[in-house]
Design a protein around this motif. Structure first.
Motif, PDB file in Angstrom:
ATOM      1  N   GLY A 114      20.172  12.664 -37.987  1.00  0.00           N
ATOM      2  CA  GLY A 114      21.502  12.852 -38.555  1.00  0.00           C
ATOM      3  C   GLY A 114      21.837  11.778 -39.562  1.00  0.00           C
ATOM      4  O   GLY A 114      22.840  11.078 -39.446  1.00  0.00           O
ATOM      5  N   LEU A 143      19.724  14.900 -43.986  1.00  0.00           N
ATOM      6  CA  LEU A 143      20.678  16.003 -44.099  1.00  0.00           C
ATOM      7  C   LEU A 143      20.831  16.481 -45.532  1.00  0.00           C
ATOM      8  O   LEU A 143      21.202  17.628 -45.771  1.00  0.00           O
ATOM      9  N   SER A 181      24.154  23.150 -38.399  1.00  0.00           N
ATOM     10  CA  SER A 181      23.979  21.916 -37.633  1.00  0.00           C
ATOM     11  C   SER A 181      25.290  21.428 -37.029  1.00  0.00           C
ATOM     12  O   SER A 181      25.295  20.530 -36.192  1.00  0.00           O
ATOM     13  N   PHE A 205      20.519  13.393 -33.421  1.00  0.00           N
ATOM     14  CA  PHE A 205      20.426  14.772 -33.893  1.00  0.00           C
ATOM     15  C   PHE A 205      18.968  15.073 -34.243  1.00  0.00           C
ATOM     16  O   PHE A 205      18.325  14.316 -34.957  1.00  0.00           O
ATOM     17  N   HIS A 216      16.724  18.236 -35.755  1.00  0.00           N
ATOM     18  CA  HIS A 216      16.773  19.580 -36.344  1.00  0.00           C
ATOM     19  C   HIS A 216      15.739  20.475 -35.679  1.00  0.00           C
ATOM     20  O   HIS A 216      14.623  20.039 -35.355  1.00  0.00           O
ATOM     21  N   SER A 217      16.097  21.722 -35.498  1.00  0.00           N
ATOM     22  CA  SER A 217      15.205  22.648 -34.793  1.00  0.00           C
ATOM     23  C   SER A 217      13.875  22.826 -35.510  1.00  0.00           C
ATOM     24  O   SER A 217      12.848  23.097 -34.876  1.00  0.00           O
TER      25      SER A 217
END
Length: 578
Positions: A458, A463, A474, A502, A504-505
């Protein structure tokens, strides 16, 4: 020398005494108690007063004289010595070091006194039974702020590397940093913080492509690192801007034909022209050369080739893709190429961290070791295949751990586990370059739970690689609501995940099922084609190598779209499909 009895109050202090710092109250109390009980065991050493005086000056034993006076002794024995050539400097230093260890500051002052009297560092080291390196380290204190010296005098000494960093800074810089990092009374100093604040990047002469003429023109003054090995050029400068400017000018002056100067990206790789294809092997005559500066300021060279101009079907005139060319609207992917490269780096770091620390059963560890050698970045010289792959001898260092000094294969399970983990770390990679292991690294990371080792993504840097839909997606499961402007949404997410995590998938290790099925099927076909008594295999046994395509199975679905494939592999599949 001879012994006399003398009133301790009549003895004069040596203004140039070795021990300048006050001794501890505990040490003074212990010495006073000893004198009261048994007297002075070792008489102080004195010399006759100069300039015609009749008194004596204390050469060694100031503390004994002081505590004898405190004990109320009217008379003590003294050892009258002849004046030495160095005014008793070495004798005083050895005497004081033996009685109570001198603190580093007093040691340094004593060493500087001896150097001023003509002693060499080597001679001082022999006399004090200290390494020459220690003598040189203490002499660095000459460049240290007095307030720091007072802290060091309490026995709170920084490490050698920290001391070198601090001594290399100006006194004004030291004063500012010490003001912000000064410890409370009685506490030890955070020398790491002090040294870190004063650290300056070093650019080494051995990495410079330019000569002395450009060094003079850019005002570069080389500093000798006295602690570096004697057989290497250890000169450096902290004037980074001048060093890089000289390197840049050298590249301009020595730019080859068809050459360009490129800028390095965030990962230290050269930014080549659009559509350029990097040449990793021997360049051809039509290829171009790019010079760039890496993260250490070294001049690096890469080669690349540009695509040929498209020709019309009649083969006469190239197609003019001007204003009349059809406009193709490209939508931004959820994750940009830079983002995919970042994911590859972050995956690799997490994978290596998991391989080092995550609990792995022995049978799983051995299975992963086998799996690692199926990666597309592993090269092996095979005696049974018609294609030779050339690998690196670096991997042998892990196997070497399993041998004893006599060259016998002797090891315990702990050693084997360490060797296996280290080998897996060297082999497996998810990076977007030639080191990419492909789907096997993704499977490995999924098996050992490397997702848990992925760092917080994150950040503004990552990002910014996401499209608006991906960025807004997100925000799910967070109190952050999508803003009208993308940058505002991104800033809110960065602020939200500042203290959190965070992931990310798209960065998760579990591979796509279609990609994994394709790889398994591809590996199965490759195994079937290796040898079953066919004429091809017989030719191999007879020494007549028949080179077949690397893959005889083409799936234009997941194969060509897979992010783990290199550009060369995609082209090979296209050719095979045709």
């Amino acid at each position: 020398m001879h012994i006399e009895k003398h009133d301790p109050r009549a003895l004069k202090e040596n203004p140039d005494k070795t021990r300048q710092s006050k001794s501890s109250p505990q040490a003074d109390a212990l010495l006073l108690a000893t004198i009261k009980v048994v007297g002075i065991i070792q008489p102080p050493v004195v010399v006759a007063e100069k300039d015609g005086g009749n008194g004596y000056v204390i050469d060694a034993g100031h503390r004994r004289v002081k505590q004898a006076i405190a004990a109320g002794l009217e008379e003590i024995e003294i050892l009258v010595a002849d004046a030495a050539d160095d005014n008793g400097a070495m004798r005083s230093m050895i005497e004081n070091s033996a009685r109570e260890p001198l603190n580093p500051v007093d040691q340094w002052r004593g060493i500087e006194r001896l150097v001023a009297l003509g002693w060499t560092e080597e001679a001082i080291a022999v006399a004090l039974a200290l390494p020459v390196r220690q003598i040189r380290k203490l002499r660095l204190l000459a460049n240290i702020l007095q307030a720091m010296l007072d802290q060091i005098a309490f026995g709170d000494m920084p490490s050698e590397q920290q001391l070198r960093t601090i001594a290399a800074a100006s006194l004004d810089e030291q004063k500012e940093v010490w003001k912000a990092n000064k410890p409370k009374k009685g506490d030890t100093a955070s020398w790491w913080s002090v040294a870190n604040a004063l650290t300056k990047k070093r650019m080494y002469a051995k990495d410079a492509s330019f000569g002395d003429d450009l060094a003079v023109a850019y005002g570069i003054e080389w500093i000798e690192d006295l602690f570096a090995p004697a057989d290497e050029d250890s000169r450096y400068t902290t004037n980074v801007e001048a060093f890089l400017g000289a390197q840049q000018e050298w590249m301009t002056q020595n730019l080859p034909k068809k050459g360009i100067i490129a800028e390095a990206n965030n990962w230290g790789q050269p930014g080549l022209p659009k559509k350029a294809e990097r040449v990793h092997g021997k360049p051809g005559k039509s290829d171009h050369t790019a010079l760039y500066l890496d993260r250490d300021g070294k001049v690096q060279t890469v080669h690349f080739r540009m695509p040929e101009a498209k020709k019309a079907k009649n083969g006469e005139q190239p197609i003019d893709e001007g204003d009349d060319a059809a406009i193709v609207v490209k939508t931004r992917p959820d994750v940009t190429r830079k983002g995919i490269e970042m994911i590859g780096d972050l995956r690799t770091d997490a994978l290596h961290e998991a391989l080092s620390r995550a609990p792995i059963e022995d049978d799983t560890l051995m299975a992963l070791l086998v799996l690692a050698f199926a990666g597309q970045n592993v090269t092996v010289a095979s005696p049974t295949r018609d294609i030779s792959y050339y690998g690196s001898a670096k991997l042998g260092k892990h196997a070497a751990r399993l041998f004893d000094q006599d060259g016998k294969l002797v090891f315990d399970m702990d050693t084997l586990r360490i060797a296996a983990r280290s080998l897996l770390i060297d082999v497996l990679s998810c990076r977007e370059n030639r080191s990419n292991s492909g789907v096997v690294s993704r499977v490995t990371g999924d098996v050992i739970g490397a997702d848990n080792f992925l760092v917080n993504m994150g950040t503004e840097d990552f990002l910014s690689c996401l499209s608006r839909p991906a960025l807004e997606a997100s925000c799910a499961d967070t109190p952050v609501l999508p803003r009208q402007k993308v940058k505002d949404t991104r800033a809110a997410l960065v602020d939200h995940f500042k203290e959190g995590r965070f992931v990310h998938s798209a960065s998760l290790f579990a591979p796509d099922s279609a990609r994994l099925a394709w790889w398994l099927k591809d590996s199965e076909i490759a195994e079937q084609s290796e040898g079953d008594g066919t004429p091809q295999d017989q030719d191999e046994l007879d020494g007549d190598a028949v080179v077949e395509p690397a893959h005889d199975y083409v799936d234009e679905g997941p194969a060509l779209q897979d992010e783990d494939l290199t550009n060369e592999q995609r082209e090979a599949y296209k050719v095979a499909a045709a």
